[in-house]
Structures are given as structure tokens and as C-alpha cells.
Scaffold this active site. Structure first.
Site, PDB file in Angstrom:
ATOM      1  CB  CYS A   4     -15.723  51.832 -60.393  1.00  0.00           C
ATOM      2  SG  CYS A   4     -14.449  50.765 -59.694  1.00  0.00           S
ATOM      3  NE  ARG A  55     -14.484  53.513 -66.905  1.00  0.00           N
ATOM      4  CZ  ARG A  55     -14.384  54.790 -66.566  1.00  0.00           C
ATOM      5  NH1 ARG A  55     -13.522  55.160 -65.633  1.00  0.00           N
ATOM      6  NH2 ARG A  55     -15.152  55.691 -67.146  1.00  0.00           N
ATOM      7  N   GLY A 100     -16.491  49.594 -53.959  1.00  0.00           N
ATOM      8  CA  GLY A 100     -16.813  50.154 -52.650  1.00  0.00           C
ATOM      9  C   GLY A 100     -15.934  51.332 -52.303  1.00  0.00           C
ATOM     10  CG  ASP A 101     -11.860  50.813 -51.641  1.00  0.00           C
ATOM     11  OD1 ASP A 101     -12.358  50.798 -50.504  1.00  0.00           O
ATOM     12  OD2 ASP A 101     -11.039  49.973 -52.048  1.00  0.00           O
ATOM     13  CB  ALA A 139      -3.865  53.766 -52.203  1.00  0.00           C
ATOM     14  CB  THR A 145     -22.245  49.384 -49.995  1.00  0.00           C
ATOM     15  OG1 THR A 145     -21.308  48.468 -49.403  1.00  0.00           O
ATOM     16  CG2 THR A 145     -21.785  50.814 -49.694  1.00  0.00           C
TER      17      THR A 145
END
EC number: 2.7.1.15
Length: 294
Positions: A275, A278, A244-245, A42, A212
Site C-alpha cells: 500500500c 503507491r 494502517g487500514d 471504508a 502498529t
């Protein structure tokens, strides 16, 4: 618009923020607790949608309150959830501890995700009609392999983030175009702690690899070339959950738009850098306008 199918997990993240993570047998006091929609599948789907992709989510949620919240959140993000099934029982959850450095430790309980063991005609059609398929390892491996086979047979570019890490069968790797482990997963898969050595080893199994490296950026390697490190923007991390996502989902959009690899990696790295500044996972993922402006 890049058509992306995501075959993956949907979890509710239960996030505790602490000064430092507890040692075994130790209790610490946290300063904050949040419930945040998550799951590697998701998360990648939301990241891709916010980056401008046309995203279909394939998976399952439970028939509990979390399931309804998770579905509503994905629909609000603009995802097609027609193939996100509702299974009897609880939704997947992830218990996450985030310390003051932004580092995290995670325990995942699959719940409804564990019911996705095979694909139906609708799921196969969605994968066959996509430009790219994103896969992770929070669903049963049988479904992941089946999804990869369908994509490979139809010429759909397949990206696998091998997390949680586990041995990868040849029948899966034979269908993967791009493998994106982090440095710890790359070491676990190959036995090599040096990312370059790990990438070279993985190139015997897949055409291209991105390892990564967190704040150090990422290493890209493809057959016929030498591994190259691309640095990440320098930022102060608040919460690395979902970084990572974010990288994977955003990269998929860039590659689907046929951008050159260096440009695609820079764009995805900018998204991941936004990302980590936050709190939260899916809630912290940037929109295309923010990435372009970074």
C-alpha cells in the site's frame, strides 16, 4: 469466505502532495491534488474485500455528489452497501497533506458520518451474522459502543482501531477482542511512550493488542504471554495514507480464516508494505493475489 461487518466512516479524501507540510501560518505550493475515496471504515472494508473477505459496509454518506461517488466505489470493490444509508447534507471529507517522505497529516470533517448515532434491526442482524466486526472512532461513540455490544452478545470477534484517538469507556473495551492502535495512539491511551509498556497496560482492558509501528512493523501482545515485535518488509514509502487500514482489513481476513497469528501478521504487513508504495488510500490497497505473491 470470511464474513466481515464494518461499522465505520466513509469519506472523500482531498489529498494535496507537497515537498513538506506547511508550518502554522505558512503557505506552501503543492505539486498535485487528488480526490480519493476514503474514511477509516471504508478503507478497512475495501482492504478486507480485496484480500478475499465477504464485506458488509454499515454507515452513511451524504446526498451530495461525493456520496454518489463513494457508494459507487464501494460497490465496485465488491462490498454490500445495502446498510450504507444516504443522509441529508454533505458526505464526510478528509483533508490530507502528504509530504515527500510519504508522511501525512489529516483533518477529518464527519459530515454524514455524524448522523450514525444508533443501529437499526438491519445493522444489528448484519453484525450478528458476521465472523468479525471492524470498528474505528470516526462515527459517534454511541453507535460504536452499540455495535460492539451486539457483536459481543453474539460471539462475533470484534476488532477496534482507536482512531481518531480518544478516551475509551469500559463499556466499549469490555466488548473488544483485539485492539489495534498505532504507537502514538497507544501512548495517548496509556501515557506510556514505550510500545511494550503501553501494550501491557492495555492488556488489563482487552484480551489482545497489536501496536502498529510503521516501518518498524508491529508489536503483538496477548494475555498470558510476552509482547513480540514482528518486523515489516523494507520498502520505500511513497504515501503512508491508508497503510494502517490496509493492515487491519487484511488481518481481519487472515484471522477469519483461522491462520496462526504470526502468519496473519506477516500477511497483513505485506499488504501494508504494498500500500505505501503507491499514492492514495483505498486506491493503493492490494488484492489477495498481490499479497500472496509478495
Amino acid at each position: 469466505m470470511t464474513r466481515i461487518a464494518v461499522l465505520g466512516s466513509t469519506n472523500m479524501d482531498l489529498v494535496a502532495y507537497v515537498a513538506r507540510a506547511p508550518e502554522p501560518g505558512e503557505t506552501v505550493t503543492g505539486r498535485e491534488f487528488r480526490t480519493v475515496p476514503g474514511g477509516k471504515g471504508a478503507n478497512q472494508a475495501v482492504a478486507a474485500a480485496r484480500a478475499g473477505g465477504d464485506v458488509t459496509m454499515i454507515g452513511a454518506v451524504g446526498d451530495d455528489a461525493y456520496g454518489a461517488q463513494l457508494r459507487a466505489g464501494l460497490e465496485h470493490a465488491g462490498l454490500d452497501t445495502d446498510l450504507l444509508h444516504t443522509a441529508e447534507g454533505p458526505s464526510g471529507i478528509a483533508h490530507i497533506v502528504v509530504d515527500d517522505t510519504g508522511a501525512n497529516s489529516i483533518v477529518v470533517v464527519p459530515g454524514a458520518n455524524g448522523t450514525v448515532t444508533a443501529l437499526g434491526p438491519g445493522e444489528m442482524a448484519a453484525i450478528a451474522g458476521a465472523d468479525l466486526l471492524l470498528l474505528q472512532l470516526e462515527l459517534p461513540l454511541s453507535a460504536v459502543i452499540e455495535g460492539a455490544r451486539v457483536a459481543h452478545a453474539q460471539g462475533v470477534r470484534t476488532i477496534l482501531a482507536p482512531s481518531p484517538v480518544q478516551p475509551l469507556p469500559a463499556e466499549l473495551l469490555d466488548c473488544v477482542d483485539l485492539l489495534i492502535p498505532n504507537e502514538h495512539e497507544a501512548a495517548a491511551l496509556t501515557g506510556f511512550t514505550d510500545p511494550r509498556a503501553a501494550a501491557r497496560h492495555l492488556l488489563s482492558q482487552v484480551p489482545a493488542v497489536i501496536v502498529t509501528l510503521g516501518a518498524k512493523g508491529c508489536l503483538y501482545a496477548a494475555r498470558g504471554g510476552e509482547p513480540v515485535i514482528f518486523p515489516a518488509p523494507e520498502v520505500t514509502a511513497v504515501d503512508t495514507t491508508g497503510a494502517g487500514d490496509t493492515f487491519v482489513g487484511t488481518l481481519a481476513v487472515a484471522l477469519g480464516e483461522r491462520r496462526p497469528v504470526p502468519e496473519s501478521l506477516a500477511w497483513a504487513s505485506s499488504a501494508a508494505a504494498l500500500c505505501v508504495q503507491r499514492p492514495g488510500a483505498s486506491t493503493s490497497m492490494p488484492y489477495r493475489t498481490e499479497i500472496d505473491a509478495a
